[in-house]
Design a protein around this motif. Structure first.
Motif, PDB file in Angstrom:
ATOM      1  N   ALA A 297       0.836  -1.198   0.000  1.00 22.44           N
ATOM      2  CA  ALA A 297       0.000   0.000   0.000  1.00 22.44           C
ATOM      3  C   ALA A 297       0.871   1.249   0.000  1.00 22.44           C
ATOM      4  CB  ALA A 297      -0.926  -0.018   1.205  1.00 22.44           C
ATOM      5  N   ILE A 298       2.011   1.169   0.682  1.00 17.90           N
ATOM      6  CA  ILE A 298       2.928   2.305   0.750  1.00 17.90           C
ATOM      7  C   ILE A 298       3.528   2.571  -0.629  1.00 17.90           C
ATOM      8  CG2 ILE A 298       5.021   3.209   1.872  1.00 17.90           C
ATOM      9  CD1 ILE A 298       4.312   1.010   4.141  1.00 17.90           C
ATOM     10  N   PHE A 299       3.918   1.488  -1.315  1.00 12.86           N
ATOM     11  CA  PHE A 299       4.494   1.637  -2.648  1.00 12.86           C
ATOM     12  C   PHE A 299       3.477   2.217  -3.620  1.00 12.86           C
ATOM     13  CE2 PHE A 299       7.445  -1.755  -1.150  1.00 12.86           C
ATOM     14  CZ  PHE A 299       8.621  -1.058  -1.370  1.00 12.86           C
ATOM     15  N   PHE A 300       2.251   1.733  -3.547  1.00  7.27           N
ATOM     16  CA  PHE A 300       1.208   2.199  -4.451  1.00  7.27           C
ATOM     17  C   PHE A 300       0.908   3.670  -4.223  1.00  7.27           C
ATOM     18  CE2 PHE A 300      -0.137  -2.155  -5.653  1.00  7.27           C
ATOM     19  CZ  PHE A 300      -0.318  -1.918  -7.006  1.00  7.27           C
ATOM     20  N   ASN A 301       1.020   4.091  -2.985  1.00  9.35           N
ATOM     21  CA  ASN A 301       0.787   5.474  -2.623  1.00  9.35           C
ATOM     22  C   ASN A 301       1.850   6.363  -3.260  1.00  9.35           C
ATOM     23  OD1 ASN A 301      -0.952   7.183  -1.296  1.00  9.35           O
ATOM     24  ND2 ASN A 301       0.359   7.318   0.511  1.00  9.35           N
ATOM     25  N   ASP A 302       3.055   5.831  -3.345  1.00  5.82           N
ATOM     26  CA  ASP A 302       4.204   6.552  -3.875  1.00  5.82           C
ATOM     27  C   ASP A 302       4.132   6.666  -5.390  1.00  5.82           C
ATOM     28  OD1 ASP A 302       6.215   7.844  -2.524  1.00  5.82           O
ATOM     29  OD2 ASP A 302       7.738   6.437  -3.237  1.00  5.82           O
ATOM     30  N   SER A 303       4.019   5.520  -6.030  1.00  4.17           N
ATOM     31  CA  SER A 303       3.915   5.508  -7.479  1.00  4.17           C
ATOM     32  C   SER A 303       3.249   4.214  -7.921  1.00  4.17           C
ATOM     33  CB  SER A 303       5.322   5.628  -8.086  1.00  4.17           C
ATOM     34  OG  SER A 303       5.440   4.791  -9.216  1.00  4.17           O
ATOM     35  N   PRO A 304       2.233   4.330  -8.780  1.00  4.46           N
ATOM     36  CA  PRO A 304       1.533   3.110  -9.220  1.00  4.46           C
ATOM     37  C   PRO A 304       2.459   2.143  -9.949  1.00  4.46           C
ATOM     38  CG  PRO A 304       0.325   5.081  -9.839  1.00  4.46           C
ATOM     39  CD  PRO A 304       1.658   5.541  -9.349  1.00  4.46           C
ATOM     40  N   PHE A 305       3.456   2.684 -10.652  1.00  9.46           N
ATOM     41  CA  PHE A 305       4.383   1.810 -11.387  1.00  9.46           C
ATOM     42  C   PHE A 305       5.224   0.976 -10.424  1.00  9.46           C
ATOM     43  CE2 PHE A 305       8.580   1.009 -13.279  1.00  9.46           C
ATOM     44  CZ  PHE A 305       8.188   0.162 -14.307  1.00  9.46           C
ATOM     45  N   ILE A 306       5.816   1.649  -9.437  1.00 14.69           N
ATOM     46  CA  ILE A 306       6.625   0.935  -8.441  1.00 14.69           C
ATOM     47  C   ILE A 306       5.731  -0.059  -7.689  1.00 14.69           C
ATOM     48  CG2 ILE A 306       8.039   1.186  -6.337  1.00 14.69           C
ATOM     49  CD1 ILE A 306       8.873   3.971  -7.450  1.00 14.69           C
ATOM     50  N   GLY A 307       4.503   0.366  -7.440  1.00 14.08           N
ATOM     51  CA  GLY A 307       3.543  -0.494  -6.756  1.00 14.08           C
ATOM     52  C   GLY A 307       3.287  -1.767  -7.532  1.00 14.08           C
ATOM     53  N   LEU A 308       3.166  -1.624  -8.853  1.00 22.77           N
ATOM     54  CA  LEU A 308       2.897  -2.768  -9.714  1.00 22.77           C
ATOM     55  C   LEU A 308       4.092  -3.725  -9.729  1.00 22.77           C
ATOM     56  CD1 LEU A 308       0.451  -3.512 -11.580  1.00 22.77           C
ATOM     57  CD2 LEU A 308       1.901  -2.819 -13.479  1.00 22.77           C
ATOM     58  N   VAL A 309       5.291  -3.148  -9.831  1.00 21.26           N
ATOM     59  CA  VAL A 309       6.509  -3.965  -9.809  1.00 21.26           C
ATOM     60  C   VAL A 309       6.606  -4.693  -8.470  1.00 21.26           C
ATOM     61  CG1 VAL A 309       9.043  -3.913  -9.867  1.00 21.26           C
ATOM     62  CG2 VAL A 309       7.736  -2.494 -11.462  1.00 21.26           C
ATOM     63  N   ALA A 310       6.322  -3.961  -7.392  1.00 24.79           N
ATOM     64  CA  ALA A 310       6.376  -4.549  -6.046  1.00 24.79           C
ATOM     65  C   ALA A 310       5.356  -5.671  -5.911  1.00 24.79           C
ATOM     66  CB  ALA A 310       6.126  -3.473  -4.998  1.00 24.79           C
ATOM     67  N   LEU A 311       4.200  -5.496  -6.562  1.00 23.02           N
ATOM     68  CA  LEU A 311       3.146  -6.510  -6.499  1.00 23.02           C
ATOM     69  C   LEU A 311       3.602  -7.803  -7.169  1.00 23.02           C
ATOM     70  CD1 LEU A 311       0.068  -6.973  -5.727  1.00 23.02           C
ATOM     71  CD2 LEU A 311      -0.422  -6.442  -8.098  1.00 23.02           C
ATOM     72  N   ILE A 312       4.252  -7.649  -8.339  1.00 20.83           N
ATOM     73  CA  ILE A 312       4.740  -8.826  -9.062  1.00 20.83           C
ATOM     74  C   ILE A 312       5.818  -9.539  -8.245  1.00 20.83           C
ATOM     75  CG2 ILE A 312       5.958  -9.600 -11.149  1.00 20.83           C
ATOM     76  CD1 ILE A 312       4.515  -7.137 -12.558  1.00 20.83           C
ATOM     77  N   VAL A 313       6.745  -8.744  -7.694  1.00 22.45           N
ATOM     78  CA  VAL A 313       7.817  -9.313  -6.873  1.00 22.45           C
ATOM     79  C   VAL A 313       7.215 -10.043  -5.667  1.00 22.45           C
ATOM     80  CG1 VAL A 313       9.809  -8.748  -5.407  1.00 22.45           C
ATOM     81  CG2 VAL A 313       9.538  -7.631  -7.626  1.00 22.45           C
ATOM     82  N   THR A 314       6.196  -9.428  -5.070  1.00 31.61           N
ATOM     83  CA  THR A 314       5.533 -10.012  -3.914  1.00 31.61           C
ATOM     84  C   THR A 314       4.879 -11.348  -4.254  1.00 31.61           C
ATOM     85  OG1 THR A 314       5.101  -7.809  -3.095  1.00 31.61           O
ATOM     86  CG2 THR A 314       3.852  -9.573  -2.097  1.00 31.61           C
ATOM     87  N   CYS A 315       4.211 -11.377  -5.427  1.00 25.63           N
ATOM     88  CA  CYS A 315       3.550 -12.611  -5.854  1.00 25.63           C
ATOM     89  C   CYS A 315       4.577 -13.727  -6.023  1.00 25.63           C
ATOM     90  CB  CYS A 315       2.798 -12.391  -7.167  1.00 25.63           C
ATOM     91  SG  CYS A 315       1.289 -11.450  -6.939  1.00 25.63           S
ATOM     92  N   LEU A 316       5.712 -13.388  -6.634  1.00 30.62           N
ATOM     93  CA  LEU A 316       6.765 -14.380  -6.850  1.00 30.62           C
ATOM     94  C   LEU A 316       7.333 -14.848  -5.520  1.00 30.62           C
ATOM     95  CD1 LEU A 316       8.618 -12.803  -9.906  1.00 30.62           C
ATOM     96  CD2 LEU A 316       7.194 -14.843  -9.911  1.00 30.62           C
ATOM     97  N   LEU A 317       7.529 -13.874  -4.625  1.00 33.79           N
ATOM     98  CA  LEU A 317       8.070 -14.172  -3.303  1.00 33.79           C
ATOM     99  C   LEU A 317       7.122 -15.095  -2.539  1.00 33.79           C
ATOM    100  CD1 LEU A 317      10.513 -13.035  -1.484  1.00 33.79           C
ATOM    101  CD2 LEU A 317       8.758 -11.696  -0.369  1.00 33.79           C
ATOM    102  N   PHE A 318       5.838 -14.778  -2.631  1.00 32.64           N
ATOM    103  CA  PHE A 318       4.855 -15.575  -1.907  1.00 32.64           C
ATOM    104  C   PHE A 318       4.764 -16.991  -2.468  1.00 32.64           C
ATOM    105  CE2 PHE A 318       0.571 -16.792  -0.460  1.00 32.64           C
ATOM    106  CZ  PHE A 318       0.773 -16.586   0.890  1.00 32.64           C
ATOM    107  N   MET A 319       4.870 -17.081  -3.799  1.00 30.14           N
ATOM    108  CA  MET A 319       4.862 -18.404  -4.431  1.00 30.14           C
ATOM    109  C   MET A 319       6.077 -19.204  -3.983  1.00 30.14           C
ATOM    110  SD  MET A 319       3.539 -17.957  -8.320  1.00 30.14           S
ATOM    111  CE  MET A 319       4.342 -19.392  -9.001  1.00 30.14           C
ATOM    112  N   GLY A 320       7.202 -18.487  -3.789  1.00 33.58           N
ATOM    113  CA  GLY A 320       8.435 -19.132  -3.377  1.00 33.58           C
ATOM    114  C   GLY A 320       8.356 -19.740  -1.994  1.00 33.58           C
TER     115      GLY A 320
END
Ligand SMILES: [Zn+2]
Length: 109
Positions: free
Chosen positions: A65-88
Motif C-alpha cells: 500500500a505504501i508503494f502504491f501510494n508513492d507511485s503506481p508503477f513501483i507499486g505494480l513492480v512490487a506486487l509482481i515481486v511479492t507474488c513471486l516471493l509468496f509463491m516461493g
C-alpha cells in the motif's frame, strides 16, 4: 513446533510434494482442498497452515500500500515481486490433512 520447515507431505500416500508440484496443485486450490499429484487423493490445508499463510500474506501485502501510494508503477513492480516471493515460500507454509479442518478448532467436541 518444529524449528524448520518441510515441503508438504501427502497424508494419504506419505509422499513429499516438490515445490513445483505444490505450486501446480495450489493453483487449482478449491475450498482449501487439492488433489495429490501422486495418488490424486483429496488433501486439505490444515487450519494451522491456513492461518499461517493468511498471516504471511498480510505481512507481505500490507507494505505494498505504501508503494502504491508513492507511485503506481513501483507499486505494480512490487506486487509482481511479492507474488513471486509468496509463491516461493508458499510450499513451506502449508501442511496437508486428509480431513477438512475448521479455523475455529475446538479442543472439546
Ligand atoms: Zn498422495
Amino acid at each position: 513446533m518444529k524449528g524448520r520447515y518441510y515441503m508438504p507431505t501427502c497424508q494419504s500416500c506419505k509422499r513429499k510434494w516438490t515445490w513445483k508440484e505444490t505450486i501446480k496443485t495450489s493453483l487449482a486450490l478449491k475450498d482449501s482442498s487439492m488433489n495429490c499429484p501422486h495418488c490424486s487423493k483429496l488433501q486439505y490445508l490444515t487450519a494451522k497452515s491456513k492461518k499461517r499463510s493468511t498471516m504471511s500474506m498480510f505481512f507481505i501485502i500490507a507494505p505494498l500500500a505504501i508503494f502504491f501510494n508513492d507511485s503506481p508503477f513501483i507499486g505494480l513492480v512490487a506486487l509482481i515481486v511479492t507474488c513471486l516471493l509468496f509463491m516461493g515460500i508458499w510450499p513451506f507454509l502449508i501442511e496437508l490433512s486428509n480431513k477438512k479442518e475448521s479455523l475455529r478448532s475446538n479442543s472439546k467436541s
